[in-house]
Enzyme design. Structure first.
Site, PDB file in Angstrom:
ATOM      1  CD  GLU A 564      -2.856  -1.309  -0.188  1.00  0.00           C
ATOM      2  OE1 GLU A 564      -2.974  -0.287  -0.858  1.00  0.00           O
ATOM      3  OE2 GLU A 564      -3.184  -2.413  -0.336  1.00  0.00           O
ATOM      4  CG  ASP A 627       1.699  -7.344  -5.696  1.00  0.00           C
ATOM      5  OD1 ASP A 627       0.949  -7.131  -4.824  1.00  0.00           O
ATOM      6  OD2 ASP A 627       1.159  -8.045  -6.556  1.00  0.00           O
TER       7      ASP A 627
END
Length: 730
Positions: A564, A627
């Protein structure tokens, strides 16, 4: 994971961004260095507790059962880790795939069902949150009351359609001279139904201290715009046509007209799809703002001022700012709308309402709904347990009320402190990485550091959920009735819109509210607020457990936090500054390097195949960047912690029964088993149209780019999991 501000998606009932994206692989038995932890670790106690259990062997076996020991992890780490996931998990009828998040959502649904059937009934009339719990109880009970719903048939829907000034297909007396596009759109928008010029109120991206109205892209009947752009033999589009016809026939439409009307609806949506497929564009490419005066001048055949003033019961002047996420395509959308025959448009707008509301009607509508779902994704609606389905609906529609009860029963407040600490450590590593990134020039690096310093991390739930006065005030204007399920849904929709309208009041003070509910199993980065949100229902095993070894927590929750945070510096996030305002704060030189590094990920992920269909590396680039960045950030934090421990302390990282598994290996296993997944073949096109890649590629692509993974599992250079060319951004 999500990364945008959100409003309700009316077709699915989930959380969706107002921004336009939104926000879901052999050889001999390996040696003991490659024993892998499986996906189902929710019941696995930590090392310092496990010896108190008599069934240690059972727990270890539970961890091991999902691995496929015939796969060399250096060839395919995902298949090795999750190869047996499918043996132990059937895809439920109402799912198009089944992964860890689906499993956690099922557990959440069961908990909410328990709340709505037991806990909520124990609330006494003198309890301070009785208003909140009563609303949830009424909605749930009206949903499970199928006898009443079936007795009322389609009458509630037909009554609502009267608000739309006539439905040519059902009304022989319909008069096109009485057709008023603005009036119909006002009604649809007031009931929060996405339409051709649907609006929402949210943070002004150019001045995040204020709120403005946004006009959103048209919402189509099929989620994947690509379905409209294929050949005439497209199976999904044909199934959608059949669905329209079947639903309209149940409403007693003339069978000689209904097929023609269905074709007209689809033809109109095809035209719109050709100008609204914008998922691959960045926000800075899409975002624009105009004044109402500009809109009236540039698009004069639609009365924007009347539409907005009547909708908001206001008196906006020509200088009022309106935001868009249509990029250069607003004129194309406008031309399609204005040049569409009035009868066709009237039928289409009525269809929009029908499509959004039909699932709240009687069982007669279930067959066409299921047939469409089966054709699109291989799934169907959940008929096995109406109570569980209604628990989900209650959580979606009254998430604040349900969350207030849920957190009191299920959330461990102590979890916030440790997860917050992990978040701070990851921010520190990101800051260090900025100075290791030689491709960044000093000016851009300085501004990036200021932004990461200011990035917030909100965990669990907004504090007002524990404030009974604020909670009851939140719902003070909402009234629901027993036995009126359809009307209750409408009232909640209208209530939601009215609450959004309040943000435009000059005296409005932003409350301690989130754009997602704590009872959502997901995490988000909100660019306009420069903050990460991790709801209560996300902070649970196997994503996080205070008793897990550090390796498992850093491999899961740590990687998610890093993911995030990296979203704040991905293809979209890089266009938002420390205060969440949109704009380019990068120098041309640094931006050029960014684009070059981004392209590396695009090229890499383009090569992945799902059922012989190629992944779109450009569409998924934001998630792939996040990711990769998230995993590497968390690993650095974990390695730093591990190196600070003495040998005795490191023993706490060893799981009994898996003593041969090194801590670093367990870290990567914890990351990989978060993405175990199984997808129906029928759902492939839908999955590949998502900005989030399937779980297999999130594991394979991320680990292929990380030298530390190859070292941990001793993967030879140029083996599938250790290619010589690696992509790295943050």
């Amino acid at each position: 994971m999500g990364d945008r501000p959100y409003v309700k998606n009316e077709k699915k009932g989930d959380i969706k961004s107002i921004l336009p994206y939104l926000p879901k692989v052999d050889q001999d038995l390996p040696n003991s260095n490659y024993i892998i932890v499986n996906n189902d670790i929710a019941d696995m106690p930590s090392t310092n507790l496990i010896n108190s259990y008599d069934n240690i062997k059972e727990h270890v076996n539970n961890i091991l059962k999902y691995i496929d020991p015939t796969i060399d992890p250096c060839k395919d780490f995902y298949k090795y880790t999750c190869g047996n996931w499918i043996r132990y998990h059937q895809i439920p009828n109402d799912h198009d795939s089944y992964n860890l998040f689906d499993k956690l959502n099922d557990q959440l649904r069961d908990s909410i069902y328990d709340i709505l059937t037991t806990e909520i009934n124990s609330v006494k009339s003198d309890d301070s949150i009785v208003k909140t719990t009563e609303l949830a109880r009424i909605l749930f009970n009206s949903c499970i009351d199928m006898n009443t719903i079936n007795d009322r048939k389609s009458q509630p829907l037909l009554e609502f359609l009267k608000k739309l000034n006539g439905f040519p297909l059902l009304d022989k007396n319909w008069n096109e001279n009485e057709f008023n596009l603005e009036e119909i759109l006002i009604q649809l928008s007031l009931y929060d139904m996405e339409n051709i010029f649907h609006f929402a109120v949210d943070t002004d991206l150019e001045n995040t201290k204020k709120f403005i109205i946004y006009i959103l892209n048209p919402s189509l009947g099929l989620d994947n715009e690509g379905d409209y752009l294929e050949s005439d033999n497209n199976l999904h589009l044909n199934a959608y046509r059949t669905y329209i016809i079947d639903i309209l026939k149940i409403l007693n439409a003339n069978e000689y007209e209904v097929e023609n009307v269905a074709d007209e609806i689809i033809d109109l949506e095809i035209k719109l799809a050709n100008v609204t497929d914008i998922k691959e564009l960045t926000l800075i490419e899409l975002y624009k703002s105009e004044t109402i005066g500009d809109l009236m001048k540039n698009y004069p055949k639609f009365n924007w001022k009347y539409y907005l003033n009547k909708s908001f019961n206001s008196n906006f002047n020509d200088d009022t700012k309106i935001g868009f996420f249509t990029g250069p395509k607003l004129k194309l959308i406008y031309d399609i709308v204005i040049n569409t025959d009035k009868r066709i448009m009237a039928n289409y707008l009525n269809w929009i309402a029908i499509d959004r509301l039909v699932k709240y009607l009687d069982d007669e509508f279930k067959v066409p709904i299921d047939n469409l779902s089966k054709a699109i994704s291989g799934s169907e609606s959940d008929t096995q347990n109406r109570g569980l389905s209604c628990a989900t609906t209650t959580n979606i529609r009254l998430g604040t009320a349900v969350s207030a009860i849920y957190i009191r029963k299920y959330f461990d407040e102590n979890a916030k402190a440790e997860v917050f600490k992990i978040g701070q450590e990851i921010k520190n590593i990101f800051r260090e990485n900025l100075y290791d990134s030689e491709w960044l020039d000093d000016e851009t690096r300085h501004l990036a550091e200021i932004k990461v310093n200011k990035t917030g991390l909100d965990l669990g739930f907004p504090n007002f959920l524990l404030n009974e006065t604020a909670l009851n005030k939140y719902y003070k204007d909402l009234e629901l009735q027993n036995g009126k399920y359809f009307e209750n849904i409408l009232n909640i929709r209208k209530f939601t819109v009215a609450r959004d309208f309040r943000k435009l009041d000059k005296n409005y003070v932003a409350e301690d509210e989130w754009s997602v509910n704590p009872t959502v199993v997901n995490a988000y980065f909100e660019n306009p607020k420069n903050r990460i949100i991790m709801p209560a229902s996300f902070l649970q095993p196997p994503i996080y457990n205070k008793n897990f070894p550090k390796s498992m927590n850093y491999g899961a929750i740590g990687a998610f936090i890093g993911h995030e945070l990296t979203h704040g510096f991905d293809s979209d996030g890089r266009s938002f500054d420390k205060d969440g305002n949109i704009g380019n704060w990068w120098t041309n030189k640094s931006l050029e390097f960014f684009m070059e590094k981004e392209q590396c990920f695009v090229d890499q992920y383009d090569k992945f195949l799902l059922y012989n269909h190629s992944l779109n590396g450009h569409l998924t680039r934001r998630e792939n960047i996040a990711d990769n960045g998230g995993l590497q950030l968390s690993f650095k934090v974990y390695r730093k912690w591990l190196n600070s421990m003495n040998e005795e302390e490191k023993q706490n990282e060893i799981l009994p029964g898996l003593e041969f598994l090194a801590p670093e290996q367990l870290f990567f296993l914890s990351f990989a088993q978060s993405w175990c997944d199984f997808i129906r073949p029928e759902a492939v096109e839908t999955k590949l149209a998502d900005v989030h890649p399937p779980g297999a590629f999130r594991v394979l692509g991320t680990l292929q780019n990380f030298d530390e993974f190859a070292k941990a599992f001793q993967c030879p250079l140029n083996s599938p999991m250790n290619p010589s060319k690696k992509c790295k951004l943050w």
